[in-house]
Write an enzyme that holds these catalytic residues in place. Sequence first.
Site, short mmCIF file in Angstrom:
data_model
loop_
_atom_site.label_atom_id
_atom_site.label_comp_id
_atom_site.label_asym_id
_atom_site.label_seq_id
_atom_site.Cartn_x
_atom_site.Cartn_y
_atom_site.Cartn_z
N LYS A 137 1.44 3.04 -11.31
CA LYS A 137 0.16 2.50 -10.83
C LYS A 137 -0.59 1.82 -12.20
CE LYS A 137 0.00 3.93 -6.85
NZ LYS A 137 0.12 3.08 -5.70
N TYR A 189 3.65 8.92 -11.47
CA TYR A 189 2.83 8.24 -10.66
C TYR A 189 1.78 7.25 -11.42
CZ TYR A 189 -1.03 7.55 -7.22
OH TYR A 189 -1.88 7.09 -6.07
N ALA A 190 1.39 7.76 -12.71
CA ALA A 190 0.16 6.80 -13.28
C ALA A 190 1.02 5.94 -13.95
CB ALA A 190 -0.16 7.87 -14.50
N ALA A 191 2.38 6.03 -14.48
CA ALA A 191 3.21 5.01 -14.84
C ALA A 191 3.44 3.71 -13.90
CB ALA A 191 4.75 5.37 -15.41
N ASN A 215 0.88 -1.28 -0.06
CA ASN A 215 -0.12 0.10 0.09
C ASN A 215 0.78 1.23 0.10
OD1 ASN A 215 -2.59 1.85 0.93
ND2 ASN A 215 -1.10 2.12 2.50
N SER A 230 -4.30 2.87 -8.93
CA SER A 230 -4.95 3.86 -8.75
C SER A 230 -5.78 4.39 -9.82
CB SER A 230 -3.98 5.13 -8.47
OG SER A 230 -4.47 6.49 -8.89
N1 CAA Z 1 -7.18 17.41 -14.04
C1 CAA Z 1 -7.49 18.39 -14.67
N2 CAA Z 1 -6.56 19.57 -14.95
C2 CAA Z 1 -5.60 19.51 -14.53
C3 CAA Z 1 -5.23 18.74 -13.40
C4 CAA Z 1 -5.75 17.73 -13.12
N3 CAA Z 1 -5.82 16.57 -12.41
N4 CAA Z 1 -4.15 19.07 -12.81
C5 CAA Z 1 -3.51 20.45 -13.21
N5 CAA Z 1 -4.68 20.78 -14.17
C6 CAA Z 1 -4.71 21.87 -15.13
C7 CAA Z 1 -4.99 23.04 -14.46
O1 CAA Z 1 -6.05 23.48 -14.01
C8 CAA Z 1 -4.23 24.20 -15.39
O2 CAA Z 1 -5.00 24.31 -16.13
P1 CAA Z 1 -5.25 25.93 -16.99
O3 CAA Z 1 -3.90 25.98 -17.69
O4 CAA Z 1 -6.24 25.92 -17.84
O5 CAA Z 1 -5.42 26.98 -15.81
C9 CAA Z 1 -3.08 23.39 -16.14
O6 CAA Z 1 -3.33 21.92 -15.82
C10 CAA Z 1 -1.68 23.62 -15.41
O7 CAA Z 1 -1.78 23.22 -13.98
P2 CAA Z 1 -1.02 24.46 -13.06
O8 CAA Z 1 -1.22 25.87 -13.37
O9 CAA Z 1 -1.61 24.08 -11.81
O10 CAA Z 1 0.54 24.18 -13.25
P3 CAA Z 1 1.81 23.93 -12.33
O11 CAA Z 1 2.83 23.63 -13.10
O12 CAA Z 1 1.56 24.99 -11.55
O13 CAA Z 1 1.35 22.59 -11.37
C11 CAA Z 1 0.41 20.50 -11.04
C12 CAA Z 1 1.04 21.46 -11.95
C13 CAA Z 1 1.75 20.11 -9.97
C14 CAA Z 1 0.41 18.99 -11.63
C15 CAA Z 1 -0.60 20.94 -10.18
O14 CAA Z 1 -1.81 21.37 -11.03
C16 CAA Z 1 -1.25 19.70 -9.35
O15 CAA Z 1 -0.91 19.43 -8.29
N6 CAA Z 1 -2.28 19.10 -9.92
C17 CAA Z 1 -3.07 18.04 -9.43
C18 CAA Z 1 -2.38 16.66 -9.92
C19 CAA Z 1 -3.44 15.54 -9.35
O16 CAA Z 1 -4.57 15.39 -9.78
N7 CAA Z 1 -2.62 14.86 -8.43
C20 CAA Z 1 -3.55 13.80 -7.90
C21 CAA Z 1 -2.93 13.64 -6.33
S1 CAA Z 1 -3.69 12.40 -5.32
C22 CAA Z 1 -3.23 11.07 -5.88
O17 CAA Z 1 -2.42 10.99 -6.47
C23 CAA Z 1 -3.93 9.79 -5.55
C24 CAA Z 1 -4.48 9.09 -6.74
O18 CAA Z 1 -4.19 7.89 -6.80
C25 CAA Z 1 -5.67 9.61 -7.51
P1 NAI Z 2 -0.57 8.56 2.70
O1 NAI Z 2 0.27 9.31 2.18
O2 NAI Z 2 -1.73 9.01 3.30
O3 NAI Z 2 -0.13 7.21 3.22
C1 NAI Z 2 1.19 6.71 2.32
C2 NAI Z 2 2.06 6.03 3.53
O4 NAI Z 2 3.03 5.49 2.86
C3 NAI Z 2 2.66 6.82 4.48
O5 NAI Z 2 2.45 6.72 5.85
C4 NAI Z 2 3.82 7.12 4.12
O6 NAI Z 2 4.87 7.19 5.28
C5 NAI Z 2 4.21 5.61 3.56
N1 NAI Z 2 5.56 5.67 2.84
C6 NAI Z 2 5.83 6.40 1.70
N2 NAI Z 2 6.86 6.10 1.52
C7 NAI Z 2 7.41 5.07 1.93
C8 NAI Z 2 8.61 4.29 1.89
N3 NAI Z 2 9.62 4.47 1.10
N4 NAI Z 2 8.69 3.19 2.56
C9 NAI Z 2 7.80 2.70 3.56
N5 NAI Z 2 6.41 3.59 3.65
C10 NAI Z 2 6.45 4.64 3.04
O7 NAI Z 2 -1.38 7.97 1.13
P2 NAI Z 2 -2.60 7.16 1.13
O8 NAI Z 2 -3.66 8.08 0.46
O9 NAI Z 2 -3.23 6.33 2.30
O10 NAI Z 2 -2.15 6.12 -0.11
C11 NAI Z 2 -2.07 4.79 -0.19
C12 NAI Z 2 -1.99 3.96 -1.26
O11 NAI Z 2 -2.97 4.28 -2.01
C13 NAI Z 2 -0.88 4.56 -2.11
O12 NAI Z 2 -0.25 3.63 -2.91
C14 NAI Z 2 -1.33 5.62 -3.08
O13 NAI Z 2 -0.92 5.77 -4.21
C15 NAI Z 2 -2.70 4.75 -3.18
N6 NAI Z 2 -3.99 5.68 -3.69
C16 NAI Z 2 -4.09 6.88 -3.10
C17 NAI Z 2 -5.47 7.55 -3.49
C18 NAI Z 2 -5.87 8.71 -2.68
O14 NAI Z 2 -6.57 9.45 -3.45
N7 NAI Z 2 -5.40 8.94 -1.48
C19 NAI Z 2 -5.92 7.06 -4.74
C20 NAI Z 2 -5.46 6.11 -5.52
C21 NAI Z 2 -4.32 5.24 -4.82
#
Ligand code: CAA
Ligand code: NAI
Length: 243
Positions: free
Chosen positions: A155, A151-153, A86, A138
């Site tokens: 997952k 990250y997508a790569a 996880n 994910s």
């Molecule tokens: N979906 C759709 N559009 C997005 C997006 C997303 N997830 N992330 C960014 N964009 C868009 C922004 O709205 C922006 O659009 P405009 O140019 O029209 O304003 C454009 O992409 C560029 O974004 P930023 O201006 O924010 O560019 P930046 O370089 O400052 O930051 C970034 C880029 C770090 C990717 C930031 O936008 C960001 O953190 N985005 C979220 C990414 C995301 O969705 N992460 C998921 C984290 S949770 C997770 O990973 C768990 C899981 O498994 C799902």
């Molecule tokens: P979180 O950030 O709350 O917890 C992740 C945990 O992993 C933390 O306790 C951190 O210390 C531990 N960790 C990070 N690097 C580590 C390492 N090198 N060795 C050991 N432990 C390490 O994240 P969350 O949301 O609980 O995520 C759990 C899993 O679910 C992850 O694989 C994440 O990619 C996946 N996931 C999360 C989603 C979300 O929206 N929160 C969506 C889809 C998938």
Amino acid sequence: MRLNNKVAIITGAANGIGYAAAERFIEEGAWVFIADYDDKAGILAAQQLGENAVFIQVDVASRESVNQLVTAVIEQAGRIDILVNNAGITRDAMLTKMTEDQFQQVLDVNLTGVFHCTQEVIPYMVAAGGGKIINTSSVSGVYGNVGQTNYAATKAAIVGMTKTWAKELGRKGINVNAVAPGFTETDMVKKMPENILAQMRSIVPLQRLGTPRDIANAYLFLASDEASYVHGHTLHVDGAIMM
Ligand code: CAA
Ligand code: NAI
């Protein structure tokens, strides 16, 4: 008691989804090893979860550290019935801005870490005649996501590794499956810009984010005997954010 006396390692269980899974597994009778990098949160989690929770610090990206984890679990519990891979991290950036370091760090934890943990526990599961491996994919790996090349790569790779291991390990009695969570309320999504998170929430037909317990329940199902004929599968637990 769906996991009575089962021994489980849950990586990344000091926080978020992993913590909820540790709690859920213990409710169902398991003995859980919280394997996490974050020692402060890990020690606290073990205290909160009681005598059936043990914290062991690990960096899943390090082969040596994972080997020490698995050796310690075998010394204390004698066997490993369940491994939940996880632990995961994000280092989000648009493709044009992503550094080599951001790309590599995510691969090291989310991909190589899963390889290390699984490879280290497998000999014990094979010797015991079976076990359960649960990987964490994910919604980003299944459908792609802006800002998450790295990250997508990893997952998406989890889906391929899960299927490969199902083919290799099925005849050893080892079930291998994955869960692909949607956006779930943990520290990981707190790092997202609020407008993008709101946009994600609004496109979920259920109109809410997942809770850590929603995902933990899916891990539990796959870890239980109820899922013994579910194999090589990636279970989407995402409120149907995309279909
Ligand atoms: N979906 C759709 N559009 C997005 C997006 C997303 N997830 N992330 C960014 N964009 C868009 C922004 O709205 C922006 O659009 P405009 O140019 O029209 O304003 C454009 O992409 C560029 O974004 P930023 O201006 O924010 O560019 P930046 O370089 O400052 O930051 C970034 C880029 C770090 C990717 C930031 O936008 C960001 O953190 N985005 C979220 C990414 C995301 O969705 N992460 C998921 C984290 S949770 C997770 O990973 C768990 C899981 O498994 C799902
Ligand atoms: P979180 O950030 O709350 O917890 C992740 C945990 O992993 C933390 O306790 C951190 O210390 C531990 N960790 C990070 N690097 C580590 C390492 N090198 N060795 C050991 N432990 C390490 O994240 P969350 O949301 O609980 O995520 C759990 C899993 O679910 C992850 O694989 C994440 O990619 C996946 N996931 C999360 C989603 C979300 O929206 N929160 C969506 C889809 C998938």
